[in-house]
Every structure is written in C-alpha cells, then in structure tokens.
Write a protein that holds these residues in place. Structure first.
Motif: not given
Length: 399
Positions: A223-227, A159-160, A150-154
């Motif tokens: 945008e695919v939001p980054p961590r 950062r990085g 569902g995306g939340i882990m991504s």
C-alpha cells in the motif's frame, strides 16, 4: 556534602564547521549537555542565519533558536591562517561537524583523511543533503526538498488534497537529532577501540528512516499510504474533530477506550454494534464511525470535551497553537519555557532541552554567542597565540 553533579558531556569538545540549522541544532543539544562547542564563523558575516528573520534588534531569533551555549570563533577557511586555526583546534577536539558540499573541504585540506592524520581519535561528522556517495551526491537541497523526496510530504495533507509540508522544518530538526545520536554512539565506540571514525550522514537518508510505519504498510500490504489529514491509516478513531467553539480536539482510542467514548457521546448504536468493538472492525467501517463521531462532537466545546474524556480515561488533547502551548500549566510546571539574558537584546525566551537527569546536572539554557565573541580567548587559551599574533591574523582577514 555531595559534589555538584557534572553535565554528561563535560569532557567533550566539538568544532562546528557548519551553518544554518541541522548541524547547529545538533551542536546546541551537545552544548547544553555540557560539551564545549566551538562554532567557526565567517569573519564579518558569520553563520548566514544571523541575518534571517525575525530580527530582534541587530540579532536573529532564528540564530538564537539553535546556537545557544556555543563559543563563536571567526576564521576564514579561504586563507591559510584560517585553515591552520581550524586544524589546530581539531587536533585538540573530540568531534568535528561539517555540512559543506561533497568535496569542498578536501580542497582546503580539512577533509576527514587530512584531519584524521593529525588526530586519530577524531570523530568527523559530514552532514550533506544526499551523502558522500550515490547518484545524487552532488545535488543541492534544503529541508523542504528532503521532505518532498523522503516521502513525508506525500503523507501530509487533507484527504483528497495535495501534499502539505509540516509547520516546522522537520528534515532539518530530525537530522540534527540523527547527527547527535550518531556522534554520541561514535564517542562510546571510541572508548571501546580508541579510534575515531567518519560519519557520513545524508539528510535524505534521515527522512527515509523516519518512514517507519508508512514503509511497514507498504512492505506488508503493498500500500502507498494516502493522505488522510489527521486520521491514522491503521487506527479508528484517531483524528481531530471540530468543536462548537471553533476549536479542535484530537482523540485517539484503542479498543479499551471505545465503549467509554461511545457512552460519553451517547452513541449507543455504535457501542452496541459488535463489529465495531475491535479496531479492525472500526477501520473497515471508518466512514460510518467518523461521521457519527464528527456529528456528536460538534455539539461540545473544546474544554468540556477534553475534561470529559479525561474523566473517563479516553486519550484526548486540544489542538493548541504556539501561544497556548507556551502558556500551558503542565508545560510551565515541567520547566519547558525558559529564557536567557543577551548583551544586546536583553531577556529573550528559549525552549530548554527536554531532559531531567538524576545523577547528572540538568541541561541549562545558555545564551547564543555574539559573532566572534570568543575568538581571542580561544586562540590564547587553546592554541597559545599571543596578542601580537592575534592582531596580525585580524589584520590579514584570517579572523
């Protein structure tokens, strides 16, 4: 003298044909809002979470956390007599909640179509991992699988770095809330139409719906939001900062808080820079702003920084661990730490529902049931079974 206020769901009866976390959590919410929740459990074993760690004596703290206030009735749905008990209870209920794999209850004659034929006002909630339809309908999954898909882990992690799951079973807990919202909506809808309904809830769907702002950025920017760790993708500053005592403080500012924060931290150069006076400018210069804040805050202790931010109206809060949260004076003053008395465990802590009503009775922490504790009572009082019949059911393994 005014009458004693009524709990808002005092007229609702729920049959819970479910186990583990999402549905039981939903039903615990309903139970402590006043609903009668009859939890159907497997004879001899019960909900499998009764065996989950951590154990307190012969009971499970995991089970305690999401099964308060219910009645436990044992019924083996693999037997005809056990299935009859469920059908007869459902004929007299407002809601049935189940989380069996797709198609399982149809084999037992306990699917929506069969039970709706016996009670047209029934609200039947089916909670599955992927829903009743679609290419994944037959797949199996648990909380962390739905978090992943569902995306939340991504979105969660430094950062990085790699993906990280949240520290709580977010997919299960939020699914429980979605279920409660859906069935309460259906109950109100039933007052309009006189008809029940079937609610097909997918835990993956529930996680997708939570993407909200992340999906908004994708729709707007591609945008695919980054961590970003604790940083916010669209607001600066909004992040956690390390203090000199090894503790952490989270600070989130809007434009009106920027100047007071700079003055507090003696960051005159940042305060004087017009490009940083708006959030858009600070997002553009994120690295510079975050580096300066991190250095300045590293000289403060957690408590001193929180007190100073409060004094100038900058939103900030300490990163509390669980023990600190449960000891927090405001949390205590709001009555958010309570307890119940259990016949085999004694006094045990509990977190109440976070509602304070004026006009209805407030939710009260109740204890979770012993396995099968209410079987005889429910069969006698709700279904009219006599002692001989109940004994025969127990002998044949139906209860």
């Amino acid at each position: 003298m005014s009458a004693t206020p009524t709990k808002p769901l005092a007229n609702v009866t729920v049959v819970e044909l479910a186990r583990v976390l999402a549905c039981p959590f939903a039903d615990m919410i309903l139970a402590e809002l006043g609903a009668t929740v009859i939890k159907i459990e497997q004879p001899g074993a019960g909900d499998e979470t009764r065996s989950f760690e951590p154990q307190v004596g012969d009971e499970s703290a995991y089970y305690f956390a999401c099964n308060r206030g219910k009645q436990s009735v044992t019924a083996n749905v693999k037997t005809e007599s056990g299935r009859r008990i469920v059908r007869e209870l459902t004929q007299r209920a407002d809601v049935l909640i189940e989380n069996f794999p797709v198609g399982t209850l149809a084999r037992y004659g306990l699917d929506h179509a069969a039970l709706r034929a016996e009670n047209e006002k029934l609200i039947y909630v089916s909670c599955t991992g992927f829903g009743q339809t679609g290419p994944y309908a037959k797949r199996k999954g648990y909380d962390t699988v739905f978090q992943a898909m569902g995306g939340i882990m991504s979105l969660t992690g430094e950062r990085g770095g790699g993906p990280v799951k949240p520290g709580l079973p977010i997919a299960d807990l939020t699914s429980g809330m979605w279920i409660a919202i859906g069935l309460l909506s259906a109950l109100n809808g039933r007052t309009l139409t006189g008809q029940g309904c079937h609610i097909d809830f997918s835990m993956l769907d529930g996680q997708v719906s939570l993407l909200t702002l992340a999906a908004g950025r994708y729709f707007a920017l591609g945008e695919v939001p980054p961590r970003l760790g604790t940083e916010h993708p669209g607001r600066v500053p909004s992040a956690t900062f390390a203090c000199n005592d090894g503790a952490y403080v989270h600070i989130t500012c809007s434009d009106q808080h920027w100047q007071p924060l700079c003055e507090l931290l003696s960051l005159q150069a940042l305060a004087a820079d017009p490009t940083l006076s708006t959030n858009a400018g600070r997002v553009e210069h994120r690295e510079r702003v975050m580096a300066a804040l991190t250095k300045a805050i590293s000289g403060w202790s957690r408590q001193a920084l929180c007190d100073a931010c409060d004094a100038v109206g900058v939103p900030a809060g300490p990163i509390n661990n669980v023990a600190e949260v449960l000891a927090d004076p405001h949390v205590r003053a709001r009555g958010m730490v309570s307890e119940f008395d259990h016949p085999s465990v004694g006094t045990f802590g509990a977190l109440p529902l976070p509602f304070k009503f004026d006009g209805f009775a407030n939710p009260e922490v109740a204890r979770p049931p012993l396995l099968g504790e209410h079987t005889d009572q429910v069969l006698r009082e709700r279904l009219g079974y006599d002692e001989q019949r109940i004994a025969a059911l127990r002998h044949e393994g139906a209860i």
